[in-house]
Design a protein around this motif. Structure first.
Motif, PDB file in Angstrom:
ATOM      1  N   ARG A  98       0.839  -1.210   0.000  1.00 41.47           N
ATOM      2  CA  ARG A  98       0.000   0.000   0.000  1.00 41.47           C
ATOM      3  C   ARG A  98       0.869   1.253   0.000  1.00 41.47           C
ATOM      4  NH1 ARG A  98      -2.167   3.695   3.297  1.00 41.47           N
ATOM      5  NH2 ARG A  98      -1.011   2.924   5.091  1.00 41.47           N
ATOM      6  N   ARG A  99       1.991   1.189   0.730  1.00 39.69           N
ATOM      7  CA  ARG A  99       2.895   2.337   0.790  1.00 39.69           C
ATOM      8  C   ARG A  99       3.877   2.367  -0.385  1.00 39.69           C
ATOM      9  NH1 ARG A  99       3.002   4.982   5.681  1.00 39.69           N
ATOM     10  NH2 ARG A  99       1.757   4.028   7.341  1.00 39.69           N
ATOM     11  N   LYS A 100       3.775   1.369  -1.282  1.00 40.67           N
ATOM     12  CA  LYS A 100       4.601   1.298  -2.486  1.00 40.67           C
ATOM     13  C   LYS A 100       6.083   1.222  -2.154  1.00 40.67           C
ATOM     14  CE  LYS A 100       1.219   3.759  -5.338  1.00 40.67           C
ATOM     15  NZ  LYS A 100       0.971   4.891  -6.251  1.00 40.67           N
ATOM     16  N   ILE A 101       6.406   0.447  -1.109  1.00 39.42           N
ATOM     17  CA  ILE A 101       7.802   0.191  -0.775  1.00 39.42           C
ATOM     18  C   ILE A 101       8.325  -0.872  -1.731  1.00 39.42           C
ATOM     19  CG2 ILE A 101       9.391  -0.555   1.021  1.00 39.42           C
ATOM     20  CD1 ILE A 101       8.008   2.077   1.625  1.00 39.42           C
ATOM     21  N   PRO A 102       9.435  -0.634  -2.425  1.00 33.08           N
ATOM     22  CA  PRO A 102       9.960  -1.648  -3.352  1.00 33.08           C
ATOM     23  C   PRO A 102      10.326  -2.940  -2.621  1.00 33.08           C
ATOM     24  CG  PRO A 102      10.985   0.486  -3.748  1.00 33.08           C
ATOM     25  CD  PRO A 102      10.212   0.610  -2.470  1.00 33.08           C
ATOM     26  N   PHE A 103      10.083  -4.050  -3.287  1.00 33.40           N
ATOM     27  CA  PHE A 103      10.406  -5.341  -2.696  1.00 33.40           C
ATOM     28  C   PHE A 103      11.901  -5.455  -2.426  1.00 33.40           C
ATOM     29  CE2 PHE A 103      11.959  -9.661  -3.453  1.00 33.40           C
ATOM     30  CZ  PHE A 103      11.317 -10.333  -2.429  1.00 33.40           C
ATOM     31  N   GLY A 104      12.752  -4.958  -3.319  1.00 29.42           N
ATOM     32  CA  GLY A 104      14.193  -5.058  -3.125  1.00 29.42           C
ATOM     33  C   GLY A 104      14.665  -4.354  -1.875  1.00 29.42           C
ATOM     34  N   SER A 153      -0.198 -15.421  -2.504  1.00 25.90           N
ATOM     35  CA  SER A 153       0.163 -14.792  -3.785  1.00 25.90           C
ATOM     36  C   SER A 153       0.552 -13.332  -3.616  1.00 25.90           C
ATOM     37  CB  SER A 153      -1.007 -14.884  -4.757  1.00 25.90           C
ATOM     38  OG  SER A 153      -2.140 -14.199  -4.245  1.00 25.90           O
ATOM     39  N   GLN A 154       0.388 -12.779  -2.421  1.00 19.51           N
ATOM     40  CA  GLN A 154       0.740 -11.371  -2.217  1.00 19.51           C
ATOM     41  C   GLN A 154       2.205 -11.107  -2.522  1.00 19.51           C
ATOM     42  OE1 GLN A 154      -0.714  -8.802   0.869  1.00 19.51           O
ATOM     43  NE2 GLN A 154      -1.968 -10.444   1.695  1.00 19.51           N
ATOM     44  N   ALA A 178       6.028  -8.471  -8.599  1.00 17.96           N
ATOM     45  CA  ALA A 178       5.645  -8.007  -9.940  1.00 17.96           C
ATOM     46  C   ALA A 178       5.399  -6.503  -9.943  1.00 17.96           C
ATOM     47  CB  ALA A 178       4.400  -8.758 -10.413  1.00 17.96           C
ATOM     48  N   GLU A 179       4.711  -5.995  -8.924  1.00 17.30           N
ATOM     49  CA  GLU A 179       4.464  -4.556  -8.843  1.00 17.30           C
ATOM     50  C   GLU A 179       5.770  -3.781  -8.723  1.00 17.30           C
ATOM     51  OE1 GLU A 179       1.931  -4.141  -5.516  1.00 17.30           O
ATOM     52  OE2 GLU A 179       0.158  -4.957  -6.504  1.00 17.30           O
ATOM     53  N   SER A 180       6.705  -4.293  -7.895  1.00 13.81           N
ATOM     54  CA  SER A 180       7.977  -3.598  -7.716  1.00 13.81           C
ATOM     55  C   SER A 180       8.759  -3.558  -9.022  1.00 13.81           C
ATOM     56  CB  SER A 180       8.800  -4.289  -6.628  1.00 13.81           C
ATOM     57  OG  SER A 180       8.131  -4.249  -5.377  1.00 13.81           O
ATOM     58  N   ARG A 181       8.722  -4.665  -9.774  1.00 13.64           N
ATOM     59  CA  ARG A 181       9.426  -4.677 -11.058  1.00 13.64           C
ATOM     60  C   ARG A 181       8.803  -3.700 -12.044  1.00 13.64           C
ATOM     61  NH1 ARG A 181      10.187 -11.241 -11.946  1.00 13.64           N
ATOM     62  NH2 ARG A 181      11.900 -11.509 -10.434  1.00 13.64           N
ATOM     63  N   LEU A 182       7.467  -3.639 -12.061  1.00 10.07           N
ATOM     64  CA  LEU A 182       6.801  -2.711 -12.967  1.00 10.07           C
ATOM     65  C   LEU A 182       7.143  -1.266 -12.615  1.00 10.07           C
ATOM     66  CD1 LEU A 182       4.825  -2.188 -15.254  1.00 10.07           C
ATOM     67  CD2 LEU A 182       2.955  -2.303 -13.578  1.00 10.07           C
ATOM     68  N   ARG A 183       7.084  -0.932 -11.316  1.00  6.02           N
ATOM     69  CA  ARG A 183       7.428   0.442 -10.918  1.00  6.02           C
ATOM     70  C   ARG A 183       8.889   0.750 -11.221  1.00  6.02           C
ATOM     71  NH1 ARG A 183       4.819  -0.982  -5.868  1.00  6.02           N
ATOM     72  NH2 ARG A 183       2.609  -0.451  -5.939  1.00  6.02           N
ATOM     73  N   SER A 184       9.757  -0.247 -10.997  1.00  2.00           N
ATOM     74  CA  SER A 184      11.179  -0.031 -11.273  1.00  2.00           C
ATOM     75  C   SER A 184      11.413   0.242 -12.751  1.00  2.00           C
ATOM     76  CB  SER A 184      11.976  -1.259 -10.825  1.00  2.00           C
ATOM     77  OG  SER A 184      13.341  -1.101 -11.126  1.00  2.00           O
TER      78      SER A 184
END
Length: 408
Positions: A108-114, A191-192, A198-204
């Motif tokens: 929700r806070r859009k923190i990158p997975f990496g 699946s989260q 996937a979201e982090s890769r797209l934003r990156s």
């Protein structure tokens, strides 16, 4: 005699076909619900971890409580394992664990997975693999916790299959609709993590596309500045520190411009690491690539024949004064080494004072380290009288060692 047709109001009615028994043929046999690992709501002294483990494995929860209590004595391993299980195992009657809620909040806070993964790796290393860890107990417990996490996720990894209809039994009635397959929302929260990645890769990828012009401009400036410094260095010499100071300034300026334009080239922050290392290592060095590298040996026949200054960027400089019998006149000579070793052979009968100035490294005399560390000075002298002419050697080494051999 009038015949009556079956199914008319005046005729006899056919009894409805009997519904297939539950669990028999017709609509298929429903699978038994899988056994799920959950924290207990009733049998608990903390957050229900041990109670849930006891219910899952069919043993007394006291066994797990005793094991965790014993492990807590060994460097806090039991406490760490208990916390991991609390984070990963959902509570009874729920599908989401604290870990799942944490992942959802980070998404929700859009923190990158990496970024989150790097923080977790650092914490695991500090807590589980640091020097005080007793043997290999903590890594083994982490592996065990991962296995239990997989057990707690069995609901999402093996969802119930819908009953298979039996064609011989006919279509379902109004009261018995066809069973629908499980919806994606009911597949659990395992699946989260994949969605987060996937979201982090797209934003990156989108950030890289937006920051491409700034990144190219910064890289172009770096190549132009370093290339210009290199050409000047070949002719006149440029201090090594200047390469790193200017490179750092360009990178910082590029990041600030990117922040202002909302197109920050974060990938360039990787280049800050060698810049910082270079500044720490050579930030105070006045040597240059023009001064050369490799091994150099000087064997002067007299003090007066020595130059006032000698420089070497990388390598070993050896100064052998064993052919010098006397100091005919007072003289000061400076030797500078960027990274490497300055080795001095000095007769004990020769009045010499060596003033060693080391940024990072050590000073040794006759094979014994007499001083070491960062930004220190050390004096070595063979002069017995202050009135006699003395040779003063200023030995400056940015990164490396000053080795002094006093010979008879």
């Amino acid at each position: 005699m009038t015949a009556t047709m079956p199914g008319t109001p005046d005729g006899p009615t056919q009894p409805p076909p009997a519904a297939p028994p539950l669990g028999g043929s017709g609509w298929g046999t429903p699978s038994a619900p899988p056994k799920l690992l959950r924290r207990s709501r009733t049998n608990r002294y903390g957050v229900g971890v041990c109670g849930g483990l006891g219910e899952y494995f069919g043993v007394d929860p006291v066994i797990f409580r005793v094991v965790l209590a014993v492990l807590a004595v060994f460097g806090g391993a039991g406490v760490l394992l208990y916390l991991l299980l609390w984070l990963a195992i959902p509570e009874e009657g729920t599908a989401d664990a604290a870990l799942d809620r944490g992942i959802a909040e980070l998404r929700r806070r859009k923190i990158p997975f990496g970024v989150a993964a790097a923080v977790v790796i650092i914490l695991v290393w500090v807590v589980g693999f640091s020097w005080w860890t007793p043997h290999s107990l903590i890594p083994a417990l982490i592996v065990g916790a991962i296995v239990l996490v997989l057990l707690s996720r069995r609901e999402s990894s093996a969802p119930l299959a819908p009953p298979v209809p039996n064609p011989a039994a006919g279509p379902p009635t109004v009261d018995e609709p066809w069973p629908s397959p499980p919806s994606p929302e009911s597949a659990g929260s395992s699946s989260q993590l994949r969605e987060w990645i996937a979201e982090s890769r797209l934003r990156s990828r989108r950030r890289r596309e937006r920051s491409f012009p700034v990144r190219i401009a910064v890289l172009g400036a770096l190549v132009a500045v370093i290339g210009t410094l290199g050409l000047i260095d070949l002719v006149h010499g440029v201090p090594l520190a200047l390469y790193f100071w200017l490179s750092g300034a360009i990178l910082v300026a590029g990041l600030l411009v990117g922040l202002a334009l909302r197109r920050t080239p974060w990938s360039l922050t990787v280049l800050l690491l060698p810049v910082v290392v270079g500044l720490v290592a050579f930030g105070t060095s006045s040597t240059s690539l023009h001064d050369g590298w490799g091994k150099r040996t000087y064997k002067p026949a007299s003090v007066s024949s020595m130059d006032d200054s000698y420089k070497l960027a990388f390598g070993q400089t050896t100064v052998d004064l064993r052919q010098v019998s006397t100091v005919d006149q007072a003289k000061r000579v400076k030797f500078q080494v960027g990274a490497g070793e300055l080795k001095l052979f000095i007769p004990r009968s020769l009045p010499v004072v060596v003033h060693s100035d080391v940024h990072i490294g050590a000073v040794s005399e006759n094979g014994e380290v007499v001083d070491s560390g960062n930004n220190f000075s050390h004096d070595t002298t063979t002069a017995s009288s202050s009135s006699a002419p003395t040779l003063v050697i200023d030995a400056t080494v940015t990164d490396g060692a000053v080795t002094i051999e006093l010979v008879d």
